[in-house]
Design a protein around this motif. Sequence first.
Motif, mmCIF file in Angstrom:
data_model
loop_
_atom_site.group_PDB
_atom_site.id
_atom_site.type_symbol
_atom_site.label_atom_id
_atom_site.label_comp_id
_atom_site.label_asym_id
_atom_site.label_seq_id
_atom_site.Cartn_x
_atom_site.Cartn_y
_atom_site.Cartn_z
ATOM 1 N N VAL A 29 17.337 19.481 -23.409
ATOM 2 C CA VAL A 29 18.663 18.913 -23.636
ATOM 3 C C VAL A 29 18.836 18.673 -25.132
ATOM 4 O O VAL A 29 18.232 17.773 -25.708
ATOM 5 C CB VAL A 29 18.828 17.576 -22.868
ATOM 6 N N GLU A 30 19.641 19.521 -25.768
ATOM 7 C CA GLU A 30 19.787 19.487 -27.227
ATOM 8 C C GLU A 30 21.140 20.078 -27.574
ATOM 9 O O GLU A 30 21.475 21.168 -27.125
ATOM 10 C CB GLU A 30 18.634 20.305 -27.841
ATOM 11 N N ASP A 31 21.951 19.345 -28.369
ATOM 12 C CA ASP A 31 23.293 19.864 -28.673
ATOM 13 C C ASP A 31 23.303 20.819 -29.871
ATOM 14 O O ASP A 31 24.257 21.553 -30.059
ATOM 15 C CB ASP A 31 24.286 18.717 -28.878
ATOM 16 N N ASP A 32 22.240 20.810 -30.680
ATOM 17 C CA ASP A 32 22.161 21.745 -31.800
ATOM 18 C C ASP A 32 21.746 23.115 -31.254
ATOM 19 O O ASP A 32 20.605 23.315 -30.846
ATOM 20 C CB ASP A 32 21.139 21.218 -32.813
ATOM 21 N N PRO A 57 12.932 19.291 -12.964
ATOM 22 C CA PRO A 57 11.935 19.896 -13.855
ATOM 23 C C PRO A 57 10.694 19.012 -13.980
ATOM 24 O O PRO A 57 10.731 17.831 -13.622
ATOM 25 C CB PRO A 57 12.665 19.980 -15.192
ATOM 26 N N ASP A 58 9.612 19.605 -14.478
ATOM 27 C CA ASP A 58 8.370 18.838 -14.653
ATOM 28 C C ASP A 58 8.426 17.990 -15.921
ATOM 29 O O ASP A 58 7.806 16.945 -16.012
ATOM 30 C CB ASP A 58 7.178 19.801 -14.746
ATOM 31 N N ILE A 59 9.168 18.526 -16.900
ATOM 32 C CA ILE A 59 9.283 17.826 -18.179
ATOM 33 C C ILE A 59 10.720 17.931 -18.660
ATOM 34 O O ILE A 59 11.350 18.977 -18.535
ATOM 35 C CB ILE A 59 8.364 18.459 -19.254
ATOM 36 N N VAL A 60 11.233 16.833 -19.213
ATOM 37 C CA VAL A 60 12.548 16.861 -19.840
ATOM 38 C C VAL A 60 12.346 16.630 -21.332
ATOM 39 O O VAL A 60 11.707 15.656 -21.731
ATOM 40 C CB VAL A 60 13.470 15.759 -19.260
ATOM 41 N N LEU A 61 12.866 17.549 -22.137
ATOM 42 C CA LEU A 61 12.878 17.361 -23.597
ATOM 43 C C LEU A 61 14.289 16.915 -23.910
ATOM 44 O O LEU A 61 15.241 17.682 -23.746
ATOM 45 C CB LEU A 61 12.586 18.674 -24.317
ATOM 46 N N LEU A 62 14.425 15.687 -24.348
ATOM 47 C CA LEU A 62 15.751 15.077 -24.422
ATOM 48 C C LEU A 62 16.078 14.605 -25.829
ATOM 49 O O LEU A 62 15.340 13.822 -26.420
ATOM 50 C CB LEU A 62 15.757 13.892 -23.440
ATOM 51 N N ASP A 63 17.181 15.100 -26.369
ATOM 52 C CA ASP A 63 17.592 14.682 -27.699
ATOM 53 C C ASP A 63 18.149 13.254 -27.644
ATOM 54 O O ASP A 63 18.859 12.903 -26.709
ATOM 55 C CB ASP A 63 18.661 15.654 -28.218
ATOM 56 N N TRP A 64 17.817 12.473 -28.649
ATOM 57 C CA TRP A 64 18.256 11.069 -28.694
ATOM 58 C C TRP A 64 19.764 10.972 -28.929
ATOM 59 O O TRP A 64 20.467 10.204 -28.302
ATOM 60 C CB TRP A 64 17.478 10.365 -29.805
ATOM 61 N N MET A 65 20.267 11.792 -29.874
ATOM 62 C CA MET A 65 21.693 11.770 -30.195
ATOM 63 C C MET A 65 22.400 12.916 -29.482
ATOM 64 O O MET A 65 22.207 14.073 -29.835
ATOM 65 C CB MET A 65 21.897 11.954 -31.712
ATOM 66 N N LEU A 66 23.199 12.599 -28.486
ATOM 67 C CA LEU A 66 23.928 13.645 -27.764
ATOM 68 C C LEU A 66 25.420 13.339 -27.803
ATOM 69 O O LEU A 66 25.809 12.178 -27.892
ATOM 70 C CB LEU A 66 23.483 13.688 -26.297
ATOM 71 N N PRO A 67 26.243 14.377 -27.735
ATOM 72 C CA PRO A 67 27.683 14.089 -27.680
ATOM 73 C C PRO A 67 28.005 13.365 -26.373
ATOM 74 O O PRO A 67 27.431 13.674 -25.335
ATOM 75 C CB PRO A 67 28.327 15.482 -27.710
ATOM 76 N N GLY A 68 28.884 12.396 -26.452
ATOM 77 C CA GLY A 68 29.287 11.696 -25.225
ATOM 78 C C GLY A 68 28.432 10.501 -24.902
ATOM 79 O O GLY A 68 28.915 9.391 -24.783
ATOM 80 N N LYS A 69 27.116 10.720 -24.775
ATOM 81 C CA LYS A 69 26.262 9.569 -24.489
ATOM 82 C C LYS A 69 24.904 9.752 -25.145
ATOM 83 O O LYS A 69 24.506 10.865 -25.441
ATOM 84 C CB LYS A 69 26.116 9.347 -22.985
ATOM 85 N N GLN A 70 24.220 8.662 -25.363
ATOM 86 C CA GLN A 70 22.908 8.761 -25.990
ATOM 87 C C GLN A 70 21.839 9.208 -25.002
ATOM 88 O O GLN A 70 21.977 9.006 -23.791
ATOM 89 C CB GLN A 70 22.505 7.401 -26.545
ATOM 90 N N GLY A 71 20.795 9.794 -25.550
ATOM 91 C CA GLY A 71 19.680 10.224 -24.728
ATOM 92 C C GLY A 71 19.135 9.094 -23.873
ATOM 93 O O GLY A 71 18.726 9.293 -22.731
ATOM 94 N N SER A 72 19.157 7.889 -24.441
ATOM 95 C CA SER A 72 18.611 6.744 -23.704
ATOM 96 C C SER A 72 19.388 6.491 -22.412
ATOM 97 O O SER A 72 18.817 6.133 -21.391
ATOM 98 C CB SER A 72 18.634 5.486 -24.575
ATOM 99 N N GLU A 73 20.702 6.730 -22.485
ATOM 100 C CA GLU A 73 21.545 6.515 -21.307
ATOM 101 C C GLU A 73 21.236 7.574 -20.235
ATOM 102 O O GLU A 73 21.118 7.268 -19.051
ATOM 103 C CB GLU A 73 23.011 6.619 -21.726
#
Length: 228
Positions: free
Chosen positions: A10-13, A49-65
Motif C-alpha cells: 500500500v503506497e501512493d507513490d 495477505p501474509d504481510i502488509v507493507l503500509l505507507d504511513w502517509m496515504l491520501p484520504g487517511k493515515q496508515g495508522s487508521e
Amino acid sequence: MNKEIKIALVEDDENLRFLVAERLHTEGYKVYEAANGDEAEKMIVEEQPDIVLLDWMLPGKQGSEVCANIRQKGFDKLIIMMTAKAQDIDKIEAYNFGVSDYITKPFNMDVLVALIDNKIKFSMSIEKTESYKFANMEHQPNTHTLIKDGRKVELTILENRILLYFLKNKNKVINREELMMEVWGYNADVNTRTLDMHIVRLRKKIEDNPDSPKYLQTVRGIGYKFVL
C-alpha cells in the motif's frame, strides 16, 4: 517457501510502488497493490495477505487508521509500516494500533527484503497460540499482549521484542549490546539510553514495584537479567 506468500503493498507513490513490487516479484512473492487507504482495506480483507507493507502517509487517511481498521476486522498477520520521517517512529511506538514493525524511507531494497524474509521465518517458527506464562502473567508475542492478573496490557513493538527475548533467556545475564542487536537488528545505531528507556517502560507494565524490580533486574555495568 516464498511461493505462497502474499504481500499487500500500500503506497501512493507510483514509482516507489512499482520498484518495490518488481523486486518482491523477483524474490518470488505474490504482490497485491493499492494506492489509497480505502482500496487497501478492501483488498486486505478480501485477499488476507501474509504481510502488509503500509505507507504511513496515504491520501484520504493515515496508515495508522488503515492498520487499526483491518485489525478491528480481525486481520492478525504482519503489518510493516513504511515511514518517511524519524518522528513518525515515535508515533508508531506511542500508539499501539497494531503495527508489527516499521522501516524508514528511503530504504535500501535489500534491507526491505531481508526484513520481510526475517519476519516470515519468524512468523512461521512461532505458533499462532504461542504464549509464555510467568508469575501472575502471560505474554502473547503475536498480539503484543501481556495479561497481568487477568487484565490485558498492550506492549509496543520494541517492548514486545525485549520481553520475548528475556523470556527465551530467563535467568541469564544479557548484555546491552546483545539485547540491542536482537531488538533493533540492523538498525543498531541506537544508544543505550534508548534501550534503558524502553526497559523502564516495560518495568512499569510488569513489575509490582518498578523502582525495585523483582523480574527485570539490572546487572551493573553489563546489562540485564530476567529473574524467574
